[in-house]
Design a protein around this motif. Structure first.
Motif, PDB file in Angstrom:
ATOM      1  N   LEU A 167       0.859  -1.184   0.000  1.00 48.77           N
ATOM      2  CA  LEU A 167       0.000   0.000   0.000  1.00 48.77           C
ATOM      3  C   LEU A 167       0.893   1.230   0.000  1.00 48.77           C
ATOM      4  N   SER A 168       0.635   2.148  -0.935  1.00 48.96           N
ATOM      5  CA  SER A 168       1.457   3.343  -1.047  1.00 48.96           C
ATOM      6  C   SER A 168       0.581   4.526  -1.407  1.00 48.96           C
ATOM      7  N   GLY A 169       0.902   5.686  -0.837  1.00 49.16           N
ATOM      8  CA  GLY A 169       0.122   6.877  -1.136  1.00 49.16           C
ATOM      9  C   GLY A 169       0.951   8.141  -0.994  1.00 49.16           C
ATOM     10  N   TYR A 170       0.559   9.172  -1.750  1.00 44.95           N
ATOM     11  CA  TYR A 170       1.203  10.477  -1.689  1.00 44.95           C
ATOM     12  C   TYR A 170       0.149  11.536  -1.393  1.00 44.95           C
ATOM     13  N   LEU A 171       0.551  12.529  -0.609  1.00 47.77           N
ATOM     14  CA  LEU A 171      -0.317  13.659  -0.297  1.00 47.77           C
ATOM     15  C   LEU A 171       0.488  14.937  -0.475  1.00 47.77           C
ATOM     16  N   MET A 172      -0.064  15.898  -1.215  1.00 48.88           N
ATOM     17  CA  MET A 172       0.615  17.162  -1.449  1.00 48.88           C
ATOM     18  C   MET A 172      -0.140  18.296  -0.756  1.00 48.88           C
ATOM     19  N   ILE A 173       0.596  19.132  -0.054  1.00 51.27           N
ATOM     20  CA  ILE A 173       0.019  20.264   0.672  1.00 51.27           C
ATOM     21  C   ILE A 173       0.626  21.550   0.124  1.00 51.27           C
TER      22      ILE A 173
END
Length: 875
Positions: free
Chosen positions: A420-426
């Protein structure tokens, strides 16, 4: 180390203070002159100074688009360009320093009346736009080419290895896309071996491919990807085909395929079966019985093989897809070969043994992978679950100078994993990544040898009936990590931390069946090893992504705690902790618009696992057993590499040069005891050093006048290491030289030649007194011609010549001749081929294999001459 850790926060503060953030958030609408939406229009963000494309997107069904740039540009003049089929190009200049812009662009239909013109010449076979090279498939397709791989292996700058691995400018590709979608992951040979050439429009190479769209332009990649663009007519329907082949002596080959490459649904589903020598290792990645190098596997392999493969991708939204890949493969294989091996030792001693082997391999494997992915400019999430189960049995008879020996082995491997892999950009400045990977596997194995072997070692020199060797390895591991990346214009500072947990159990036992049928256990041949490893790791990464240069600095540090003990051998246990630092460096610089020079460095500390530290001996064959007790830190290797990529797209010329040097400090040395009936391997805690160096050169050029690609390559590698054999320690230098040439010129419209030659020279030397130097030279030449007496009728004749020459021995030569007649019924999409393989009816093939101080000659029994008739129908 402490200084490095203190400098990283200071560097971060300095970059934060100097950063000036430029963001681009541009949305718009594309309509025609009547105000109707124009879907699928290409929207590009370009730099006006050199018209380089920076970002690309497409309008949706309502004509809307969004350019959301996470790549931070230096002050420069940018523009938005819109192109659509049947409309004039539209372009608007924007300010790179602007904040959020929203505007509407109108694409106007071309109302100009063009005069009648006559175009002389042909479209250029290769076109480059930004980082994308588009190869016109038609220019690299011959009349008799059938599948996608036939096109790819003729593209200048691209090479295809025997196992199907694709490389661009000497480096393996990182992704394989079909119409922009990743359908097959690393098993892309399913596409290259099955997609028809008639359906391919273009093959695109995407340089510096970054699969995660959020990171495009922020974190660069040094690898390229391949994207297959299909013809419009091939994307509107299912592509089905049936192929049947029958031959004498009785052989068959059956294939059925159903493929779809629509916008929202892609599929490659196939079923195959044959007994003509074709295994399906390329599609499945599995390996069966070894066969000789230099010739096709089907010449030496007797088989019955079946393959069922289903690969389907459903796009729920333009950026969200669910993918299911399932494969079942059943193999029944058989080979017959004779082996003679000689080991040359300092002082003039030598060890010789000879075998006659009849091997059988039966296997059934199931692999299921289900993945859900979201990959958009704003979001990334990937979840992949895999289950596989493989059952295989090997049985064979080995005839030695003493007596025949039967070897039967069976193994079952079950594996389950989830990633499971995820990216979040702020705020387009802060990127957070989370990844977790879990895996469990178990593989019980049983080896039975009849009659009992190594009586002098295992049974006090008393003959006995049977040897049984059982072993099982269980593995449970989990890796969790969190990463934070801070963007400063062209710079990115990344910090990663995570935890790796591993638990393994290795059980093995050898038993002997005596003449009285009583079972006994030899001393020192049992293991019950419990292995545990915990690793806390952290890494700081600094990345620079500029117009001409790219830089990646990595400083990973890990604290490792390990512990193991063996229930059967009390002395075989250890525990400890170690701090490991493994820095890395990658730099590349564009010396010209199309030329790049690069440098790489890595430091790798190789540590042991349960399969390197067990103390009880394990039997691996009728004459071989080993007992490994390596130290936890096995080796420390520095790898320096550099190279130069050169290309001239307008001239269709590609070249690359790579050099590598890798000195290694080893903390153990394998001690090998060789006898005429036994090989024993142990690991001794002796520090020694080895070095490896190599240079490769590859040049490819498309010759317009001959409508062909000519490719030449050469390589030189040298390895220096220490060997300990029969209590004699000596250093050996091994040098390998290779060269190759490939060209398929079309001399006339009705005549085509094929030339593919390879040369290899292997030499060994040692300063040790009495060491017998080895030298082997091998030539492999494949040539042929194809005649086209009629438009849809062709005749092909090929020959494969192989020669191997060992110093002091006579040359070994083989010549294989094949031919076929083929006719295509254009309107009915029917192809008929009458073929004859192994025309000269060569029944044996001898190959020579050389290592540091040994030479092995293997003679394989081959399949007889075969005449076959094949019919293929597309519908």
């Amino acid at each position: 180390m402490k200084k490095v850790l203190l400098l990283l926060p200071l560097l971060s503060l300095m970059l934060c203070a100097a950063a000036q953030q430029n963001e681009l958030h541009i949305s718009g609408t594309v309509t025609d002159s009547l105000g109707k939406a124009v879907p699928d229009a290409i929207v590009s963000l370009i730099r006006l100074s050199d018209n380089a494309g920076l970002l690309f997107t497409a309008t949706d069904q309502h004509g809307n688009f969004l350019v959301d740039s996470k790549e931070l540009f230096r002050p420069q003049t940018l523009a938005i360009k819109v192109t659509a089929a049947g409309f004039l190009k539209q372009q608007t200049i924007i300010n790179a320093a602007a904040g959020q812009l929203k505007f509407s662009m109108r694409s106007v239909a071309d109302a100009h009346i063009l005069p009648v013109v006559v175009v002389i010449g042909k479209q250029h076979p290769i076109v480059q736009k930004g980082d994308t090279l588009s190869y016109d498939a038609a220019r690299f397709t011959d009349k008799n080419d059938r599948h996608l791989r036939d096109i790819i292996q003729k593209l200048p700058g691209v090479e295809v290895e025997e196992n199907g691995t694709i490389k661009y400018q000497g480096k393996a590709i990182n992704k394989f896309y079909i119409e922009g979608d990743n359908l097959l992951d690393d098993r892309y040979t399913i596409a290259t071996d099955n997609i028809n050439v008639a359906d391919v429009d273009k093959v695109q190479v995407i340089e510096h491919n970054q699969h995660v769209k959020m990171l495009n332009g922020i974190i660069p990649s040094d690898r390229a990807a391949l994207n297959i663009v299909l013809k419009n007519k091939s994307k509107l329907k299912f592509l089905n085909s049936l192929e049947a082949t029958g031959g004498l002596p009785a052989t068959y080959n059956l294939e059925g395929k159903s493929m779809a490459f629509k916008t929202k649904f892609k599929a490659i589903n196939l079923a195959k079966g044959n007994d003509a020598g074709f295994d399906y290792s390329r599609e499945t990645g599995s390996s069966g019985l070894p066969v000789p190098e230099g010739i096709s596997r089907e010449r030496a392999l007797e088989n019955r093989s079946q393959l069922f493969s289903a690969n389907n991708l459903i796009k729920l939204t333009p950026y969200t897809a669910i993918k299911i890949n399932a494969t079942y493969n059943k193999e029944n294989q058989q080979t017959n070969h004779q082996l003679a091996a000689t080991y040359y030792l300092p002082g003039g001693d030598s060890i010789f043994y000879k075998e006659l082997n009849q091997d059988q391999y039966n296997a059934g494997s199931l692999n299921l992978n289900i993945a859900l992915g979201i990959n958009s400019p704003k979001n990334y999430l990937s979840s992949a679950t895999n289950f596989s189960r493989n059952n295989n049995t090997n049985s064979g008879s080995t005839y030695t100078s003493n007596s025949p020996i039967t070897q039967n082995s069976s193994a079952t491997t079950t594996r389950f994993s989830n990633t499971l892999s995820g990216y979040l950009m702020i705020r387009k400045m802060h990127i957070i990544n989370y990844e977790n990977s879990f895996a469990y596997s178990v593989n019980p194995q049983l080896l039975i040898l009849i009659p009992g072997i190594l009586q002098n070692v295992l049974n006090d020199s008393i003959p006995y009936l049977q040897t049984n060797q059982y072993q099982q390895l269980k593995n449970l591991s989990n890796t969790s990590q969190v990463a934070y990346n801070r963007v400063f214009q062209n710079w990115v500072l990344g910090l990663t931390t995570g935890l790796f947990l591993q638990s393994q159990q290795l059980h093995s036992a050898a038993t002997l069946t005596q003449q009285s049928t009583q079972t006994t256990a030899p001393e020192g041949f049992g293991n019950a090893v419990n292995w545990g490893k915990n690793e806390l790791f952290a890494q700081a990464t600094l990345t620079y992504n500029g117009y001409k240069s790219k830089l990646i600095l990595g400083a990973p540090v890990s604290w490792q705690h390990y512990r193991y003990y063996n229930d059967f051998i009390a002395a075989n246990q250890d525990k400890g902790t170690r701090l490991v630092f493994q820095p890395s460096f990658h730099w590349e610089y564009k010396t010209g618009k199309e030329n790049t020079v690069y440098l790489d460095y890595t430091l790798v500390n190789k540590t042991a696992g349960v399969q390197q530290i067990y103390g009880g001996a394990i039997i691996s064959g009728y004459r071989s057993f080993a007992s490994y007790e390596t130290p936890y830190l096995m080796s420390r290797a520095h790898t320096f590499s550099g190279g130069f990529d050169y290309k001239r797209v307008i001239k269709a010329f590609f070249a690359n040069l790579n050099m590598t040097f890798a000195p290694t400090k080893n903390y153990f040395l394998y001690s090998t005891t060789l006898q005429n009936n036994m090989t024993l391997v142990k690991a001794l805690p002796v520090i020694n050093y080895s070095q490896a160096a190599g240079t490769t050169v590859r040049v490819s050029k498309y010759i317009f006048s001959l409508n062909t690609t000519i490719t030449a390559d050469a390589a030189l590698s040298a390895t220096r290491l220490q060997l300990l054999q029969n209590e004699q320690l000596f250093r050996v230098l091994s040098i390998v030289r290779t060269a190759g040439l490939q060209v398929t010129p079309t001399v006339l419209k009705w005549l085509q030649f094929t030339i593919n030659g390879k040369y290899m020279q292997y030499t060994t030397a040692s300063g040790q007194t009495g060491f017998l130097q080895q030298e082997v030279r091998q030539w492999n030449l494949r040539s042929g011609l194809t005649l086209y007496p009629l438009n849809r009728f062709s005749f092909n004749f090929t020959n494969n010549y192989y020669q191997s020459l060992h110093r002091g021995s006579s040359a070994v030569r083989s010549l294989f001749l094949d031919s076929y007649l083929q006719y295509k019924f254009e309107k009915k999409s029917l192809l008929v081929r009458l073929a004859c393989t192994n025309i000269a009816n060569v029944r044996s093939y001898e190959m020579i294999d050389v290592s540091s101080n040994s030479i092995t000659t293997i003679s394989y029994h081959l399949r007889p001459r075969t005449v076959s008739l094949m019919a293929s129908f597309d519908f």
